[in-house]
Design a protein around this motif. Structure first.
Motif, PDB file in Angstrom:
ATOM      1  N   MET A   1     -41.324 -24.546 -13.327  1.00  0.00           N
ATOM      2  CA  MET A   1     -41.197 -23.245 -13.921  1.00  0.00           C
ATOM      3  C   MET A   1     -41.991 -23.222 -15.222  1.00  0.00           C
ATOM      4  O   MET A   1     -41.850 -24.095 -16.060  1.00  0.00           O
ATOM      5  N   GLU A   2     -42.795 -22.221 -15.403  1.00  0.00           N
ATOM      6  CA  GLU A   2     -43.613 -22.108 -16.601  1.00  0.00           C
ATOM      7  C   GLU A   2     -42.768 -21.619 -17.774  1.00  0.00           C
ATOM      8  O   GLU A   2     -41.966 -20.706 -17.650  1.00  0.00           O
ATOM      9  N   GLU A   3     -42.945 -22.272 -18.920  1.00  0.00           N
ATOM     10  CA  GLU A   3     -42.179 -21.926 -20.112  1.00  0.00           C
ATOM     11  C   GLU A   3     -42.736 -20.663 -20.751  1.00  0.00           C
ATOM     12  O   GLU A   3     -43.930 -20.530 -20.964  1.00  0.00           O
ATOM     13  N   ASP A   4     -41.871 -19.707 -21.048  1.00  0.00           N
ATOM     14  CA  ASP A   4     -42.270 -18.471 -21.708  1.00  0.00           C
ATOM     15  C   ASP A   4     -41.907 -18.586 -23.177  1.00  0.00           C
ATOM     16  O   ASP A   4     -40.738 -18.523 -23.542  1.00  0.00           O
ATOM     17  N   SER A   5     -42.907 -18.779 -24.037  1.00  0.00           N
ATOM     18  CA  SER A   5     -42.641 -18.960 -25.455  1.00  0.00           C
ATOM     19  C   SER A   5     -42.138 -17.671 -26.104  1.00  0.00           C
ATOM     20  O   SER A   5     -41.669 -17.686 -27.220  1.00  0.00           O
ATOM     21  N   ARG A   6     -42.232 -16.557 -25.409  1.00  0.00           N
ATOM     22  CA  ARG A   6     -41.756 -15.283 -25.953  1.00  0.00           C
ATOM     23  C   ARG A   6     -40.295 -15.023 -25.616  1.00  0.00           C
ATOM     24  O   ARG A   6     -39.722 -14.042 -26.080  1.00  0.00           O
ATOM     25  N   ALA A   7     -39.685 -15.842 -24.790  1.00  0.00           N
ATOM     26  CA  ALA A   7     -38.296 -15.637 -24.401  1.00  0.00           C
ATOM     27  C   ALA A   7     -37.383 -15.762 -25.615  1.00  0.00           C
ATOM     28  O   ALA A   7     -37.611 -16.575 -26.502  1.00  0.00           O
ATOM     29  N   SER A   9     -34.268 -16.894 -27.762  1.00  0.00           N
ATOM     30  CA  SER A   9     -33.596 -18.197 -27.765  1.00  0.00           C
ATOM     31  C   SER A   9     -32.428 -18.176 -28.729  1.00  0.00           C
ATOM     32  O   SER A   9     -32.388 -17.376 -29.667  1.00  0.00           O
ATOM     33  N   ILE A  10     -31.470 -19.077 -28.474  1.00  0.00           N
ATOM     34  CA  ILE A  10     -30.283 -19.167 -29.308  1.00  0.00           C
ATOM     35  C   ILE A  10     -29.812 -20.614 -29.346  1.00  0.00           C
ATOM     36  O   ILE A  10     -29.893 -21.321 -28.341  1.00  0.00           O
ATOM     37  N   ALA A  11     -29.360 -21.047 -30.500  1.00  0.00           N
ATOM     38  CA  ALA A  11     -28.721 -22.357 -30.647  1.00  0.00           C
ATOM     39  C   ALA A  11     -27.252 -22.074 -30.938  1.00  0.00           C
ATOM     40  O   ALA A  11     -26.926 -21.374 -31.906  1.00  0.00           O
ATOM     41  N   ILE A  12     -26.383 -22.592 -30.112  1.00  0.00           N
ATOM     42  CA  ILE A  12     -24.949 -22.343 -30.249  1.00  0.00           C
ATOM     43  C   ILE A  12     -24.284 -23.597 -30.797  1.00  0.00           C
ATOM     44  O   ILE A  12     -24.287 -24.646 -30.152  1.00  0.00           O
ATOM     45  N   LEU A  13     -23.732 -23.496 -31.981  1.00  0.00           N
ATOM     46  CA  LEU A  13     -23.016 -24.615 -32.608  1.00  0.00           C
ATOM     47  C   LEU A  13     -21.533 -24.391 -32.355  1.00  0.00           C
ATOM     48  O   LEU A  13     -20.883 -23.590 -33.016  1.00  0.00           O
ATOM     49  N   LEU A  22     -20.753 -17.531 -24.249  1.00  0.00           N
ATOM     50  CA  LEU A  22     -21.958 -16.971 -24.860  1.00  0.00           C
ATOM     51  C   LEU A  22     -23.210 -17.604 -24.238  1.00  0.00           C
ATOM     52  O   LEU A  22     -24.177 -16.906 -23.923  1.00  0.00           O
ATOM     53  N   ALA A  23     -23.167 -18.922 -24.028  1.00  0.00           N
ATOM     54  CA  ALA A  23     -24.294 -19.615 -23.386  1.00  0.00           C
ATOM     55  C   ALA A  23     -24.530 -19.075 -21.983  1.00  0.00           C
ATOM     56  O   ALA A  23     -25.662 -18.791 -21.595  1.00  0.00           O
ATOM     57  N   ARG A  24     -23.465 -18.910 -21.214  1.00  0.00           N
ATOM     58  CA  ARG A  24     -23.578 -18.382 -19.849  1.00  0.00           C
ATOM     59  C   ARG A  24     -24.213 -17.000 -19.849  1.00  0.00           C
ATOM     60  O   ARG A  24     -25.134 -16.712 -19.072  1.00  0.00           O
ATOM     61  N   MET A  25     -23.765 -16.128 -20.755  1.00  0.00           N
ATOM     62  CA  MET A  25     -24.297 -14.767 -20.820  1.00  0.00           C
ATOM     63  C   MET A  25     -25.767 -14.767 -21.242  1.00  0.00           C
ATOM     64  O   MET A  25     -26.571 -14.017 -20.693  1.00  0.00           O
ATOM     65  N   ALA A  26     -26.117 -15.604 -22.205  1.00  0.00           N
ATOM     66  CA  ALA A  26     -27.501 -15.666 -22.678  1.00  0.00           C
ATOM     67  C   ALA A  26     -28.430 -16.176 -21.575  1.00  0.00           C
ATOM     68  O   ALA A  26     -29.511 -15.617 -21.359  1.00  0.00           O
ATOM     69  N   ILE A  27     -28.024 -17.218 -20.873  1.00  0.00           N
ATOM     70  CA  ILE A  27     -28.836 -17.773 -19.782  1.00  0.00           C
ATOM     71  C   ILE A  27     -29.001 -16.741 -18.671  1.00  0.00           C
ATOM     72  O   ILE A  27     -30.095 -16.583 -18.120  1.00  0.00           O
ATOM     73  N   ALA A  28     -27.947 -16.012 -18.371  1.00  0.00           N
ATOM     74  CA  ALA A  28     -28.024 -14.969 -17.337  1.00  0.00           C
ATOM     75  C   ALA A  28     -29.036 -13.889 -17.701  1.00  0.00           C
ATOM     76  O   ALA A  28     -29.625 -13.260 -16.827  1.00  0.00           O
ATOM     77  N   ARG A  29     -29.265 -13.700 -18.984  1.00  0.00           N
ATOM     78  CA  ARG A  29     -30.234 -12.696 -19.450  1.00  0.00           C
ATOM     79  C   ARG A  29     -31.618 -13.287 -19.682  1.00  0.00           C
ATOM     80  O   ARG A  29     -32.505 -12.630 -20.208  1.00  0.00           O
ATOM     81  N   TRP A  31     -32.398 -15.982 -21.615  1.00  0.00           N
ATOM     82  CA  TRP A  31     -32.594 -16.620 -22.916  1.00  0.00           C
ATOM     83  C   TRP A  31     -32.670 -18.127 -22.756  1.00  0.00           C
ATOM     84  O   TRP A  31     -32.118 -18.700 -21.819  1.00  0.00           O
ATOM     85  N   ARG A  32     -33.338 -18.771 -23.691  1.00  0.00           N
ATOM     86  CA  ARG A  32     -33.379 -20.228 -23.777  1.00  0.00           C
ATOM     87  C   ARG A  32     -32.227 -20.643 -24.682  1.00  0.00           C
ATOM     88  O   ARG A  32     -32.068 -20.100 -25.773  1.00  0.00           O
ATOM     89  N   VAL A  33     -31.415 -21.600 -24.220  1.00  0.00           N
ATOM     90  CA  VAL A  33     -30.185 -21.950 -24.934  1.00  0.00           C
ATOM     91  C   VAL A  33     -30.140 -23.433 -25.263  1.00  0.00           C
ATOM     92  O   VAL A  33     -30.379 -24.282 -24.410  1.00  0.00           O
ATOM     93  N   ALA A  34     -29.815 -23.726 -26.528  1.00  0.00           N
ATOM     94  CA  ALA A  34     -29.481 -25.079 -26.977  1.00  0.00           C
ATOM     95  C   ALA A  34     -28.026 -25.017 -27.415  1.00  0.00           C
ATOM     96  O   ALA A  34     -27.600 -24.036 -28.039  1.00  0.00           O
ATOM     97  N   ALA A  35     -27.254 -26.031 -27.058  1.00  0.00           N
ATOM     98  CA  ALA A  35     -25.821 -25.990 -27.349  1.00  0.00           C
ATOM     99  C   ALA A  35     -25.336 -27.290 -27.964  1.00  0.00           C
ATOM    100  O   ALA A  35     -25.768 -28.370 -27.578  1.00  0.00           O
TER     101      ALA A  35
END
Length: 82
Positions: A1-7, A9-13, A22-29, A31-35
């Motif tokens: 899968m090609e990475e879209d640098s315009r997507a 993103s969110i880091a969830i602490l 929140l991670a599930r909802m962001a990924i469904a939309r 978004w790139r997620v770090a947790a």
């Protein structure tokens, strides 16, 4: 899968009950997620969910800073991270 640098993103602490949702909802939309989670049992489920980076640590210490790093930094010629 090609990475879209315009997507977006969110880091969830704190990716436990609410942060995990929140991670599930962001990924469904798309978004790139770090947790970050301190719960060992959440690590595998966050990876399976599609989080690009999952760090298990306690935010009360500074150990997580290096592990979390810059989760969405574009890789350049000097970047040797996986």
């Amino acid at each position: 899968m090609e990475e879209d640098s315009r997507a977006a993103s969110i880091a969830i602490l704190g990716a436990g009950y609410i942060g995990g949702e929140l991670a599930r909802m962001a990924i469904a939309r798309g978004w790139r997620v770090a947790a970050l989670t301190r719960n060992t049992s959440k690590v595998a489920s966050l990876r399976t969910l599609g989080c690009e980076r999952v760090v298990e640590a306690d935010v009360a210490t500074d150990d997580w800073h290096a592990a979390m790093g810059e989760p969405f930094r574009p890789k350049g010629p000097r970047d040797h991270s996986p």
